[in-house]
Design an enzyme around this catalytic site. Structure first.
Site, PDB file in Angstrom:
ATOM      1  N   GLU A  24       0.610  -1.248  -0.169  1.00 11.85           N
ATOM      2  CA  GLU A  24       0.014   0.056  -0.238  1.00 11.85           C
ATOM      3  C   GLU A  24       0.455   1.111   0.007  1.00 11.85           C
ATOM      4  OE1 GLU A  24      -2.834  -0.132   3.481  1.00 11.85           O
ATOM      5  OE2 GLU A  24      -3.889   1.483   2.643  1.00 11.85           O
ATOM      6  N   ASN A 171     -11.997  -0.919  -0.773  1.00 10.70           N
ATOM      7  CA  ASN A 171     -11.513  -1.927   0.126  1.00 10.70           C
ATOM      8  C   ASN A 171     -12.466  -1.572   1.619  1.00 10.70           C
ATOM      9  OD1 ASN A 171      -8.953  -3.165   1.572  1.00 10.70           O
ATOM     10  ND2 ASN A 171      -9.629  -1.040   2.488  1.00 10.70           N
ATOM     11  N   GLU A 172     -12.296  -2.133   2.222  1.00  9.01           N
ATOM     12  CA  GLU A 172     -13.283  -1.967   3.229  1.00  9.01           C
ATOM     13  C   GLU A 172     -13.995  -1.056   3.817  1.00  9.01           C
ATOM     14  OE1 GLU A 172     -10.131  -1.444   6.545  1.00  9.01           O
ATOM     15  OE2 GLU A 172      -9.714  -3.858   7.049  1.00  9.01           O
ATOM     16  N   TYR A 238      -6.412  -9.462  11.029  1.00 11.17           N
ATOM     17  CA  TYR A 238      -5.265  -9.233  11.708  1.00 11.17           C
ATOM     18  C   TYR A 238      -5.909  -9.791  12.931  1.00 11.17           C
ATOM     19  CZ  TYR A 238      -4.474  -5.598   7.946  1.00 11.17           C
ATOM     20  OH  TYR A 238      -4.150  -4.680   7.020  1.00 11.17           O
ATOM     21  N   GLU A 295      -6.803  -9.629   3.554  1.00 10.20           N
ATOM     22  CA  GLU A 295      -5.521  -8.801   4.688  1.00 10.20           C
ATOM     23  C   GLU A 295      -5.496  -9.378   5.415  1.00 10.20           C
ATOM     24  OE1 GLU A 295      -6.047  -4.674   5.169  1.00 10.20           O
ATOM     25  OE2 GLU A 295      -6.205  -4.054   2.768  1.00 10.20           O
ATOM     26  N   GLN A 344       2.381  -5.967   5.156  1.00 14.76           N
ATOM     27  CA  GLN A 344       2.449  -5.592   3.697  1.00 14.76           C
ATOM     28  C   GLN A 344       4.067  -5.985   3.749  1.00 14.76           C
ATOM     29  OE1 GLN A 344       0.807  -2.062   2.755  1.00 14.76           O
ATOM     30  NE2 GLN A 344      -0.404  -2.283   3.405  1.00 14.76           N
TER      31      GLN A 344
HETATM   32  O1  AHR Z   1      -2.986  -2.675   6.411  1.00 13.18           O
HETATM   33  C1  AHR Z   1      -3.544  -1.481   6.906  1.00 13.18           C
HETATM   34  C2  AHR Z   1      -4.713  -0.995   6.642  1.00 13.18           C
HETATM   35  O2  AHR Z   1      -5.478  -1.895   7.111  1.00 13.18           O
HETATM   36  C3  AHR Z   1      -5.549  -1.051   5.341  1.00 13.18           C
HETATM   37  O3  AHR Z   1      -5.464  -0.339   4.626  1.00 13.18           O
HETATM   38  C4  AHR Z   1      -6.903  -1.180   5.606  1.00 13.18           C
HETATM   39  O4  AHR Z   1      -7.244  -1.739   4.611  1.00 13.18           O
HETATM   40  C5  AHR Z   1      -6.265  -2.251   6.672  1.00 13.18           C
HETATM   41  O5  AHR Z   1      -7.925  -1.807   7.883  1.00 13.18           O
END
Ligand code: AHR
Length: 493
Positions: A24, A171-172, A238, A295, A344
Site C-alpha cells: 500500500e 476496500n473495507e 489481523y 489482508e 504488507q
Molecule cells: O494494512 C493497513 C490497513 O489495514 C489497510 O489500509 C486497511 O484496509 C486495513 O484497515
C-alpha cells in the site's frame, strides 16, 4: 507426537495466489521500500530497489495487491499516469497526512510486477471515486484496440495492454472505504461490477470488499445481493495480541502471555475461513464464489520513535509462527480460499523485508514464505496431528499444527509448527507415501519466540538444514525444537 499424512484425500489444489502479497501507499512500503526512483544512489532497475526486488523474487510471489488498503478509496489513478513532473499531489489522509506526489503509479507498479514475475491485483476506488473512473482504469489497463483510454495508455508509453486480471471493488467498505451498510455496498458493488468489462477472452476477476473478521452478516448480504456479478468476496483479519487498538502490544520484548495470546488469535483464522466459506457456499450453490483473505498478519504498536501513521514494526520468531499457522490454515481450506495477501510486503506491519537507507534485512516471516513456496499449485493432502494442549492463563492451544501437499512430481511437502515456547516435539510422521527408500530432507526455522533480525545482525534468525531425520518404511522421525517451523520434503523412493 504422531502426524499422519494421507495422500488419498485432498481438499483440492492449493491456489498459488494464497501466497500473495499486499503493498500500500503507506509509510515506507512503496516509497523507500520498493521504489527509490531511477536517480537514486541506491542500486535500482527502472527506479525499483534491486536488493528488495531480488529478495522478493526468490519467494515466487504470485500476485501483488495495490495501491491500498484505505488508500485505495482516496486514490485517483489518473493522478498517477503521464509525465511525472505533471502529476498532481494529494494528501495521504489515512496514513500520516503526508503528501503523495504520485510518482509511483500504474506504469511503475506494473513494472514492479514485471520484475517480480507476478500478477497485479488492483483495488479500485469506490468510497470517493466514480463508476466511470473505475471503469476507465480497467479500459486503460486492458483494452488492446483503439479506445480513448487505450490511446491515453499509448500516449503514456505503453502500447500493449497490461491485462490486469484481479480487481477489488473498494476496500473495507464498512469502514475507511465509505462506512457503508452491507445493503448499500452490495448494491454499489453490483453497479460497479456491471461496468468493469472484459476487453479480451481473459475474464477479469471481480473481488467484493468483504468483512471485518467475524462479521458474517456482511458476507451473507454481499453474497446474496451481489454474488451473481462477482467472483470472490474478501476477508480481513489481523492478529493483535491485545484487543485494544490503542495498546495492541509490542512487536518485540513481549510477555509469554502475549506470545500465546497471539498464537491463539491466529488460530481463529480457521473458524473464520470455515464460517465465511460456509456462508458463501450456501448463497452460491454453483460454487463459483471464492474467499480472498486480502489482508492478514500481525498488527502491533509501531516501533518506538517512528511515525504512528507509518505502521512500522519489527518481526520476530512469533511472527514466523503466525505466518506458518495462517498458511497451513489456507492450505487446508484451499477448497474455499482462492487468494490471500499478507499485509504488507516491505516496512509495514508483518513485512518480508525491512529497509533502512541502503540497508535491507529479511524477516523471519520472509523465511516462512520461502520455506512454504513449494505448496503453491500443489495438491493439498489430508493430515492428522496427534497434539497435546499448551495452557496459558485460562485457555489452551494445540502444540503442533500441520499442512501437507503433493506436487506433480509426487514429492510431498509437510510443514509443521511447534507452538510451545519451552518444549521440543519429537515427531513420528506416518504415511504410505514414505517408502523404505524414501529421501526426507527438512529446513528448520527456530529461535526464542522474541528473536529477530537487525540491520547489524541480519542473520540472527535464518533457516538451517534439519538434522536427525531417520527414515524407515512408512515413517520417519525427527525432533522439532521449541518455537519452530519445519518444512519436510519427502521424495517417495
Ligand atoms: O494494512 C493497513 C490497513 O489495514 C489497510 O489500509 C486497511 O484496509 C486495513 O484497515
Amino acid at each position: 507426537m504422531r502426524i499422519i499424512i494421507n495422500p488419498n484425500r485432498s481438499a483440492g489444489t492449493i491456489n498459488p495466489n494464497i501466497y500473495g502479497h499486499f503493498a500500500e501507499h503507506l509509510g515506507r512500503c512503496v516509497y523507500e521500500g520498493l521504489w527509490v526512483g531511477p536517480d537514486s544512489p541506491i542500486p535500482n532497475e527502472n527506479g525499483l530497489r534491486r536488493d528488495v526486488v531480488g529478495a522478493l523474487k526468490k519467494l515466487n510471489i504470485p500476485v501483488l495487491r495495490w495501491p491500498g488498503g484505505c488508500f485505495a478509496d482516496t486514490y485517483h489513478w489518473r493522478d498517477g499516469v503521464g509525465p511525472v513532473e505533471d502529476r498532481k499531489t494529494i494528501v495521504n489522509t489515512n496514513w500520516g497526512g503526508v503528501t503523495e506526489d504520485n510518482r509511483f503509479g500504474t506504469h511503475e507498479f506494473m513494472e514492479l510486477c514485471r520484475q517480480l514475475g507476478c500478477q497485479a491485483y488492483f483495488s479500485g476506488n469506490v468510497g470517493s471515486g466514480t463508476v466511470q473512473e473505475f471503469s476507465d482504469w480497467v479500459e486503460y489497463c486492458n483494452m488492446p484496440g483503439k479506445s480513448p483510454m487505450a490511446d491515453l495508455r499509448r500516449q503514456n508509453g505503453r502500447e500493449e495492454p497490461f491485462n490486469v486480471r484481479y480487481w477489488g471493488i473498494g476496500n473495507e467498505a464498512w469502514g475507511c472505504g465509505g462506512n457503508m451498510r452491507p445493503e448499500r455496498y452490495a448494491d454499489l458493488c453490483l453497479q460497479y461490477a456491471t461496468y468493469l468489462r472484459d476487453y479480451s477472452d481473459a475474464h477479469i476477476v471481480k473481488i467484493a470488499s468483504g468483512s471485518n473478521g467475524e462479521d458474517y452478516e456482511w458476507t451473507r448480504k454481499i453474497a446474496e445481493i451481489a454474488g451473481r456479478a462477482i467472483d470472490a468476496v474478501s476477508l480481513h483479519y489481523y492478529t493483535l495480541p491485545n484487543d485494544d487498538w490503542h495498546h495492541k502490544g509490542a512487536a518485540t520484548g513481549f510477555s509469554r502471555e502475549e506470545y500465546y495470546a497471539t498464537l491463539k488469535k491466529t488460530l481463529r483464522m480457521k473458524e473464520l475461513v470455515t464460517e465465511h466459506g460456509r456462508i458463501l457456499r450456501k448463497a452460491d450453490p454453483d460454487g463459483h464464489l471464492g474467499l480472498v483473505v486480502d489482508e492478514w498478519g500481525t498488527w502491533f504498536d509501531v516501533e518506538p520513535g517512528t511515525n504512528p501513521g507509518f505502521l512500522y514494526q519489527q518481526n520476530t520468531m512469533r511472527d514466523a509462527l503466525v505466518a506458518a499457522l495462517n498458511l497451513n490454515i489456507f492450505n487446508n481450506h484451499c477448497d474455499i480460499v482462492v487468494m490471500a495477501n499478507i499485509a504488507q510486503t516491505v516496512n509495514v506491519l508483518q513485512a518480508m523485508v525491512l529497509t533502512e537507507g541502503t540497508r535491507m534485512l529479511l524477516t523471519p516471516t520472509y523465511h516462512i514464505f520461502d520455506m512454504y513456496k513449494g505448496h503453491q499449485g500443489a495438491r493439498q493432502v489430508e493430515t492428522y496431528a496427534e497434539t497435546k494442549l499448551l495452557s496459558c492463563g485460562d485457555w489452551s492451544i494445540p502444540d503442533i499444527h500441520v499442512s501437507a501437499s503433493e506436487s506433480e512430481n509426487g514429492r510431498i511437502l509437510l510443514t509443521v509448527v511447534n507452538l510451545s515456547d519451552t518444549d521440543d516435539a519429537p515427531l513420528e510422521v506416518l504415511s504410505d507415501a514414505i517408502g523404505a527408500g524414501a529421501a526426507v530432507t527438512g529446513t528448520l526455522l527456530t529461535g526464542k519466540s522474541g528473536d529477530y533480525n537487525t540491520f547489524d545482525r541480519p542473520d540472527a534468525v535464518k533457516p538451517v538444514a534439519m538434522t536427525g531425520i531417520r527414515v524407515e518404511d512408512k515413517r520417519f522421525t525427527a525432533t522439532l525444537p521449541a518455537c519452530s517451523v519445519a518444512a519436510f520434503e519427502i521424495a517417495r523412493e
